[in-house]
Motif scaffolding. Structure first.
Motif, PDB file in Angstrom:
ATOM      1  N   SER A  90       2.092  11.878  -9.959  1.00 47.29           N
ATOM      2  CA  SER A  90       1.537  13.239  -9.868  1.00 47.29           C
ATOM      3  C   SER A  90       2.616  14.294 -10.075  1.00 47.29           C
ATOM      4  N   LEU A  91       3.810  14.054  -9.544  1.00 47.27           N
ATOM      5  CA  LEU A  91       4.915  14.995  -9.725  1.00 47.27           C
ATOM      6  C   LEU A  91       5.358  15.044 -11.184  1.00 47.27           C
ATOM      7  N   ILE A  92       5.312  13.903 -11.866  1.00 47.55           N
ATOM      8  CA  ILE A  92       5.649  13.885 -13.285  1.00 47.55           C
ATOM      9  C   ILE A  92       4.600  14.662 -14.080  1.00 47.55           C
ATOM     10  N   VAL A  93       3.324  14.504 -13.721  1.00 49.49           N
ATOM     11  CA  VAL A  93       2.267  15.289 -14.373  1.00 49.49           C
ATOM     12  C   VAL A  93       2.504  16.781 -14.141  1.00 49.49           C
ATOM     13  N   LEU A  94       2.889  17.147 -12.918  1.00 47.30           N
ATOM     14  CA  LEU A  94       3.190  18.553 -12.630  1.00 47.30           C
ATOM     15  C   LEU A  94       4.349  19.045 -13.486  1.00 47.30           C
ATOM     16  N   PHE A  95       5.385  18.223 -13.621  1.00 45.46           N
ATOM     17  CA  PHE A  95       6.515  18.583 -14.480  1.00 45.46           C
ATOM     18  C   PHE A  95       6.052  18.815 -15.914  1.00 45.46           C
ATOM     19  N   VAL A  96       5.202  17.928 -16.417  1.00 48.55           N
ATOM     20  CA  VAL A  96       4.712  18.058 -17.794  1.00 48.55           C
ATOM     21  C   VAL A  96       3.912  19.344 -17.960  1.00 48.55           C
ATOM     22  N   LEU A  97       3.066  19.668 -16.982  1.00 47.37           N
ATOM     23  CA  LEU A  97       2.257  20.887 -17.069  1.00 47.37           C
ATOM     24  C   LEU A  97       3.138  22.130 -17.102  1.00 47.37           C
ATOM     25  N   VAL A  98       4.157  22.167 -16.242  1.00 51.28           N
ATOM     26  CA  VAL A  98       5.093  23.300 -16.242  1.00 51.28           C
ATOM     27  C   VAL A  98       5.852  23.346 -17.557  1.00 51.28           C
ATOM     28  N   HIS A  99       6.258  22.177 -18.047  1.00 47.38           N
ATOM     29  CA  HIS A  99       6.987  22.086 -19.318  1.00 47.38           C
ATOM     30  C   HIS A  99       6.148  22.657 -20.465  1.00 47.38           C
ATOM     31  N   VAL A 100       4.883  22.263 -20.526  1.00 47.49           N
ATOM     32  CA  VAL A 100       3.997  22.753 -21.589  1.00 47.49           C
ATOM     33  C   VAL A 100       3.780  24.253 -21.445  1.00 47.49           C
ATOM     34  N   PHE A 101       3.619  24.730 -20.210  1.00 49.36           N
ATOM     35  CA  PHE A 101       3.444  26.165 -19.975  1.00 49.36           C
ATOM     36  C   PHE A 101       4.653  26.949 -20.488  1.00 49.36           C
ATOM     37  N   MET A 102       5.854  26.432 -20.206  1.00 44.72           N
ATOM     38  CA  MET A 102       7.057  27.125 -20.651  1.00 44.72           C
ATOM     39  C   MET A 102       7.174  27.107 -22.178  1.00 44.72           C
ATOM     40  N   VAL A 103       6.745  26.025 -22.795  1.00 36.84           N
ATOM     41  CA  VAL A 103       6.726  25.976 -24.260  1.00 36.84           C
ATOM     42  C   VAL A 103       5.830  27.073 -24.811  1.00 36.84           C
ATOM     43  N   LEU A 104       4.684  27.278 -24.170  1.00 37.15           N
ATOM     44  CA  LEU A 104       3.724  28.276 -24.638  1.00 37.15           C
ATOM     45  C   LEU A 104       4.253  29.700 -24.481  1.00 37.15           C
ATOM     46  N   VAL A 105       4.886  29.990 -23.338  1.00 33.46           N
ATOM     47  CA  VAL A 105       5.283  31.374 -23.076  1.00 33.46           C
ATOM     48  C   VAL A 105       6.625  31.730 -23.705  1.00 33.46           C
ATOM     49  N   THR A 106       7.418  30.751 -24.125  1.00 33.95           N
ATOM     50  CA  THR A 106       8.725  31.067 -24.719  1.00 33.95           C
ATOM     51  C   THR A 106       8.742  30.898 -26.237  1.00 33.95           C
ATOM     52  N   GLY A 107       7.595  30.590 -26.834  1.00 37.21           N
ATOM     53  CA  GLY A 107       7.527  30.481 -28.290  1.00 37.21           C
ATOM     54  C   GLY A 107       7.082  29.105 -28.732  1.00 37.21           C
ATOM     55  N   VAL A 108       5.781  28.958 -28.995  1.00 38.09           N
ATOM     56  CA  VAL A 108       5.223  27.640 -29.300  1.00 38.09           C
ATOM     57  C   VAL A 108       5.860  27.043 -30.543  1.00 38.09           C
ATOM     58  N   GLN A 147       0.820  -1.211   0.000  1.00 40.91           N
ATOM     59  CA  GLN A 147       0.000   0.000   0.000  1.00 40.91           C
ATOM     60  C   GLN A 147       0.858   1.267   0.000  1.00 40.91           C
ATOM     61  N   SER A 148       1.975   1.240   0.712  1.00 39.99           N
ATOM     62  CA  SER A 148       2.888   2.381   0.668  1.00 39.99           C
ATOM     63  C   SER A 148       3.457   2.551  -0.738  1.00 39.99           C
ATOM     64  N   ALA A 149       3.781   1.432  -1.387  1.00 43.47           N
ATOM     65  CA  ALA A 149       4.301   1.494  -2.756  1.00 43.47           C
ATOM     66  C   ALA A 149       3.263   2.108  -3.694  1.00 43.47           C
ATOM     67  N   ARG A 150       1.993   1.749  -3.503  1.00 48.05           N
ATOM     68  CA  ARG A 150       0.918   2.311  -4.330  1.00 48.05           C
ATOM     69  C   ARG A 150       0.805   3.818  -4.124  1.00 48.05           C
ATOM     70  N   THR A 151       0.915   4.245  -2.878  1.00 50.86           N
ATOM     71  CA  THR A 151       0.835   5.681  -2.586  1.00 50.86           C
ATOM     72  C   THR A 151       2.025   6.429  -3.176  1.00 50.86           C
ATOM     73  N   ILE A 152       3.229   5.884  -3.025  1.00 52.07           N
ATOM     74  CA  ILE A 152       4.424   6.523  -3.581  1.00 52.07           C
ATOM     75  C   ILE A 152       4.341   6.552  -5.104  1.00 52.07           C
ATOM     76  N   HIS A 153       3.794   5.481  -5.691  1.00 49.76           N
ATOM     77  CA  HIS A 153       3.598   5.432  -7.143  1.00 49.76           C
ATOM     78  C   HIS A 153       2.683   6.571  -7.588  1.00 49.76           C
ATOM     79  N   PHE A 154       1.606   6.786  -6.852  1.00 47.04           N
ATOM     80  CA  PHE A 154       0.658   7.854  -7.176  1.00 47.04           C
ATOM     81  C   PHE A 154       1.316   9.219  -7.026  1.00 47.04           C
ATOM     82  N   ILE A 155       2.098   9.408  -5.958  1.00 42.07           N
ATOM     83  CA  ILE A 155       2.765  10.697  -5.730  1.00 42.07           C
ATOM     84  C   ILE A 155       3.792  10.983  -6.815  1.00 42.07           C
ATOM     85  N   SER A 156       4.629   9.984  -7.153  1.00 37.78           N
ATOM     86  CA  SER A 156       5.647  10.198  -8.181  1.00 37.78           C
ATOM     87  C   SER A 156       4.995  10.470  -9.532  1.00 37.78           C
TER      88      SER A 156
END
Length: 271
Positions: free
Chosen positions: A232-250, A221-230
């Motif tokens: 989620s952090l990758i999704v956050l990275f992707v969202l920031v990455h896409v945002f930076m693509v948009l604001v620095t020249g698509v 169960q701890s592994a499942r929770t850590i899997h979900f957290i990691s």
């Protein structure tokens, strides 16, 4: 301002990048389908239904009928329509963790969700190993991803510049900045391996062959929770990455990841 075209991304980097985009999208949506089969997270080796770390559920007797509820470490939030449940177009209330509109498939089917998830998980691993091999053998890691001492010393200035939307130009724009480099290294060498290892730990077959996985992560169960957290952090990275693509020249950024060519604006030489 003069323009200079540089060759920024090699073919292997571009190809593995777009395969990663597809794999991550399918893994996210199918992962939410799997999560919806039991929309709660725990720490430890067993599920403590009375005390989850996170739970998405519903209450029958809300002010105007059933409501979706998210329980976060004992604090409950009304998340009707987003998490826990929501009303359909016909006015009927439906229970779920995450809305079916963002899961794969788009209806309750744990078996199909697992099939999608496991297939693309291995495709993601193989693609990642190809990228990692290229990175190490070609010098891409040392040349493009490892920050030098000067960049590390200027990390706080880089954070301030990004917060004020002041981005690199000229010679500085020809290489990744320190925040990009550190972000890529964290994702490649920490979050992705952690997500893979915790995913394997949730497999009874893998636990039978490698029981020490459960010891490392403190239980399935701890592994499942850590899997979900990691994840989620990758999704956050992707969202920031896409945002930076948009604001620095698509187009400039997309072109560099399609053709490899990236346009740099430089000061015209005086004379």
């Amino acid at each position: 301002m003069a323009r200079e075209v540089i060759y920024r991304h090699a073919g292997t980097v571009r190809l593995t990048h777009w395969i990663n985009v597809l794999c991550l999208l399918v893994l996210l949506m199918s992962g939410l389908q799997i999560f919806n089969a039991h929309p709660a997270l725990y720490f430890g080796s067993t599920s403590d239904f009375a005390d989850p770390a996170v739970a998405m559920t519903y209450e029958r007797d809300g002010p105007d009928g059933p409501i979706g509820v998210t329980d976060l470490f004992g604090t409950r939030f009304d998340t009707t329509g987003w998490l826990g449940g929501g009303y359909e177009a016909d006015g009927e209330f439906q229970r779920y963790g995450f809305p079916w509109s963002i899961t794969l498939p788009g209806f309750r089917s744990l078996a199909k969700g697992r099939s999608w998830h496991f297939f693309f998980a291995w495709a993601f691993v193989i693609n990642g190993l190809i990228y990692l091999g290229y990175t190490l053998l070609s010098g891409h890691l040392r040349r493009d991803l490892a920050p030098d001492r000067g960049q590390l010393k200027g990390i706080w200035q880089s954070i301030k510049d990004h917060a004020l939307f002041r981005f690199d130009h000229g010679e500085e724009a020809k290489r990744y900045n320190v925040l990009q480099k550190l972000s890529y290294l964290i994702v490649i060498f920490i979050l992705l391996p952690l997500m893979l290892a915790t995913g394997l730990t949730m497999s009874p077959g893998m636990d039978a062959a490698f029981p020490w996985l459960l010891d490392i992560f403190g239980g399935r169960q701890s592994a499942r929770t850590i899997h979900f957290i990691s994840a989620s952090l990758i999704v956050l990275f992707v969202l920031v990455h896409v945002f930076m693509v948009l604001v620095t020249g698509v187009w400039n950024n997309l072109r560099s990841m399609i053709t490899g060519r990236f346009v740099i604006k430089t000061e015209e030489a005086e004379g």
